[in-house]
Design a protein around this motif. Structure first.
Motif, PDB file in Angstrom:
ATOM      1  N   VAL A   1       0.861  -1.178   0.000  1.00 56.72           N
ATOM      2  CA  VAL A   1       0.000   0.000   0.000  1.00 56.72           C
ATOM      3  C   VAL A   1       0.898   1.228   0.000  1.00 56.72           C
ATOM      4  O   VAL A   1       1.796   1.352   0.837  1.00 56.72           O
ATOM      5  N   THR A   2       0.664   2.110  -0.922  1.00 62.04           N
ATOM      6  CA  THR A   2       1.468   3.323  -1.008  1.00 62.04           C
ATOM      7  C   THR A   2       0.567   4.491  -1.374  1.00 62.04           C
ATOM      8  O   THR A   2      -0.555   4.295  -1.849  1.00 62.04           O
ATOM      9  N   THR A   3       1.027   5.687  -1.138  1.00 57.61           N
ATOM     10  CA  THR A   3       0.252   6.886  -1.450  1.00 57.61           C
ATOM     11  C   THR A   3       0.803   7.558  -2.701  1.00 57.61           C
ATOM     12  O   THR A   3       1.938   7.313  -3.114  1.00 57.61           O
ATOM     13  N   MET A   4      -0.004   8.419  -3.275  1.00 56.54           N
ATOM     14  CA  MET A   4       0.434   9.148  -4.464  1.00 56.54           C
ATOM     15  C   MET A   4       1.617  10.059  -4.142  1.00 56.54           C
ATOM     16  O   MET A   4       2.528  10.221  -4.965  1.00 56.54           O
ATOM     17  N   ASP A   5       1.609  10.641  -2.946  1.00 59.43           N
ATOM     18  CA  ASP A   5       2.741  11.487  -2.549  1.00 59.43           C
ATOM     19  C   ASP A   5       4.036  10.684  -2.526  1.00 59.43           C
ATOM     20  O   ASP A   5       5.095  11.170  -2.956  1.00 59.43           O
ATOM     21  N   ASP A   6       3.971   9.439  -2.020  1.00 55.37           N
ATOM     22  CA  ASP A   6       5.165   8.592  -1.990  1.00 55.37           C
ATOM     23  C   ASP A   6       5.632   8.261  -3.404  1.00 55.37           C
ATOM     24  O   ASP A   6       6.836   8.237  -3.683  1.00 55.37           O
ATOM     25  N   LEU A   7       4.695   7.986  -4.298  1.00 55.76           N
ATOM     26  CA  LEU A   7       5.062   7.669  -5.679  1.00 55.76           C
ATOM     27  C   LEU A   7       5.717   8.863  -6.362  1.00 55.76           C
ATOM     28  O   LEU A   7       6.714   8.716  -7.082  1.00 55.76           O
ATOM     29  N   ILE A   8       5.165  10.048  -6.117  1.00 60.63           N
ATOM     30  CA  ILE A   8       5.743  11.253  -6.722  1.00 60.63           C
ATOM     31  C   ILE A   8       7.134  11.524  -6.139  1.00 60.63           C
ATOM     32  O   ILE A   8       8.073  11.867  -6.873  1.00 60.63           O
ATOM     33  N   ASP A   9       7.265  11.369  -4.823  1.00 61.24           N
ATOM     34  CA  ASP A   9       8.573  11.587  -4.193  1.00 61.24           C
ATOM     35  C   ASP A   9       9.620  10.633  -4.757  1.00 61.24           C
ATOM     36  O   ASP A   9      10.774  11.019  -4.978  1.00 61.24           O
ATOM     37  N   ALA A  10       9.215   9.382  -4.985  1.00 57.65           N
ATOM     38  CA  ALA A  10      10.165   8.402  -5.517  1.00 57.65           C
ATOM     39  C   ALA A  10      10.575   8.722  -6.945  1.00 57.65           C
ATOM     40  O   ALA A  10      11.676   8.355  -7.379  1.00 57.65           O
ATOM     41  N   SER A  11       9.702   9.411  -7.685  1.00 57.24           N
ATOM     42  CA  SER A  11      10.001   9.697  -9.087  1.00 57.24           C
ATOM     43  C   SER A  11      10.855  10.950  -9.266  1.00 57.24           C
ATOM     44  O   SER A  11      11.316  11.225 -10.370  1.00 57.24           O
ATOM     45  N   VAL A  12      11.023  11.742  -8.206  1.00 57.57           N
ATOM     46  CA  VAL A  12      11.791  12.990  -8.321  1.00 57.57           C
ATOM     47  C   VAL A  12      13.009  12.953  -7.398  1.00 57.57           C
ATOM     48  O   VAL A  12      13.445  13.998  -6.913  1.00 57.57           O
ATOM     49  N   VAL A  13      13.549  11.761  -7.172  1.00 54.67           N
ATOM     50  CA  VAL A  13      14.712  11.642  -6.288  1.00 54.67           C
ATOM     51  C   VAL A  13      15.892  12.423  -6.851  1.00 54.67           C
ATOM     52  O   VAL A  13      16.577  13.157  -6.129  1.00 54.67           O
ATOM     53  N   SER A  14      16.145  12.271  -8.143  1.00 52.24           N
ATOM     54  CA  SER A  14      17.301  12.959  -8.736  1.00 52.24           C
ATOM     55  C   SER A  14      17.135  14.468  -8.654  1.00 52.24           C
ATOM     56  O   SER A  14      18.090  15.200  -8.365  1.00 52.24           O
ATOM     57  N   GLU A  15      15.910  14.968  -8.890  1.00 50.83           N
ATOM     58  CA  GLU A  15      15.676  16.400  -8.789  1.00 50.83           C
ATOM     59  C   GLU A  15      15.869  16.893  -7.358  1.00 50.83           C
ATOM     60  O   GLU A  15      16.392  17.988  -7.136  1.00 50.83           O
ATOM     61  N   ARG A  16      15.437  16.086  -6.387  1.00 53.55           N
ATOM     62  CA  ARG A  16      15.625  16.470  -4.984  1.00 53.55           C
ATOM     63  C   ARG A  16      17.103  16.522  -4.619  1.00 53.55           C
ATOM     64  O   ARG A  16      17.544  17.409  -3.883  1.00 53.55           O
TER      65      ARG A  16
END
Length: 245
Positions: free
Chosen positions: A103-118
């Protein structure tokens, strides 16, 4: 999908057929199987925030027997974590042969997709702060050295009637002159570098001037803080003691 196949026409009520394989799990539909469009939703990205939204259709998983479903999206009116246990319980009761793997949230999915940008943003902030600290330290050292070298001059000025306020303004003007010279060079470079930054971070807004304005105000504040101690030292110079040096 609606724009691609229907253009400016209203797609509601339109009919279409699926031909060939599909990434949704449907391996193809019978030639006589037609679907009716009953609604249109906004574009969505599925694998990456930087991808171009694909042409997508949504089918009813409970009506399409050939569809393979392995994910369930649930929209909540409150914090998603508050309903996780209840969702697990309902799934166990209604679908006894189905287990929830994750179970995961949309916020977690978005955070995981912008790791390089972070990472880039964090490093940029760190080096930006480090550069500002070096600028403040260098400015403080330069002004302190200047005040020390001009001690006799300051003593003479005060002996001739210059007040502490005049001396303070003189040192502050020197500090602001250095900072303004740096801003004259740095601001145009900052404007030019914004275009280069969009190649690293996609969808970066480069039209707003607020970041540059904030950076300019920050550097001016740093200059005032760095100039405070040398200015105070210059204003406290005793004319007789300065003339004796």
């Amino acid at each position: 999908m609606a724009r691609y196949y229907f253009g400016d026409r209203d797609p509601i009520g339109g009919r279409f057929q699926l031909v060939g394989p599909s990434s949704s799990g449907i391996t193809g539909a019978p030639p006589d199987q037609a679907y009716t469009i009953i609604g249109v939703v906004g574009d969505a990205k599925y694998m990456d925030l930087r991808e171009t939204p694909p042409r997508t259709i949504y089918l009813n998983a409970f009506q399409e027997r050939s569809m393979f479903v392995n994910e369930l999206a649930l929209k909540t009116s409150g914090p998603p974590a508050a309903v996780t246990d209840e969702v697990r319980r309902i799934v166990r009761e209604e679908l006894k042969t189905v287990s929830i793997a994750r179970v995961t949230t949309m916020d977690d999915l978005i955070d995981a997709s912008v790791v390089s940008e972070r990472v880039i943003a964090t490093l940029s902030a760190f080096f930006g702060g480090f550069g500002a600290s070096l600028a403040a330290l260098g400015l403080y050292g330069l002004l302190a050295y200047t005040v020390t070298r001009r001690t006799n001059e300051i003593g003479i000025r005060m002996a001739l009637g210059a007040t502490r306020a005049h001396v303070s303004r003189m040192v502050f003007k020197g500090a602001l002159g250095l900072v303004c010279a740096g801003l004259v060079i740095g601001v145009p470079l900052g404007v030019l570098s914004r275009r280069a930054a969009t190649r690293i971070v996609t969808d970066l807004s480069v039209e707003s001037l607020w970041p540059l304005a904030l950076a300019t105000a920050t550097m001016l504040a740093i200059a005032l803080v760095a100039a405070y101690v040398p200015t105070r030292r210059a204003a406290s110079v005793e004319p007789i003691g300065a003339l004796r040096q």
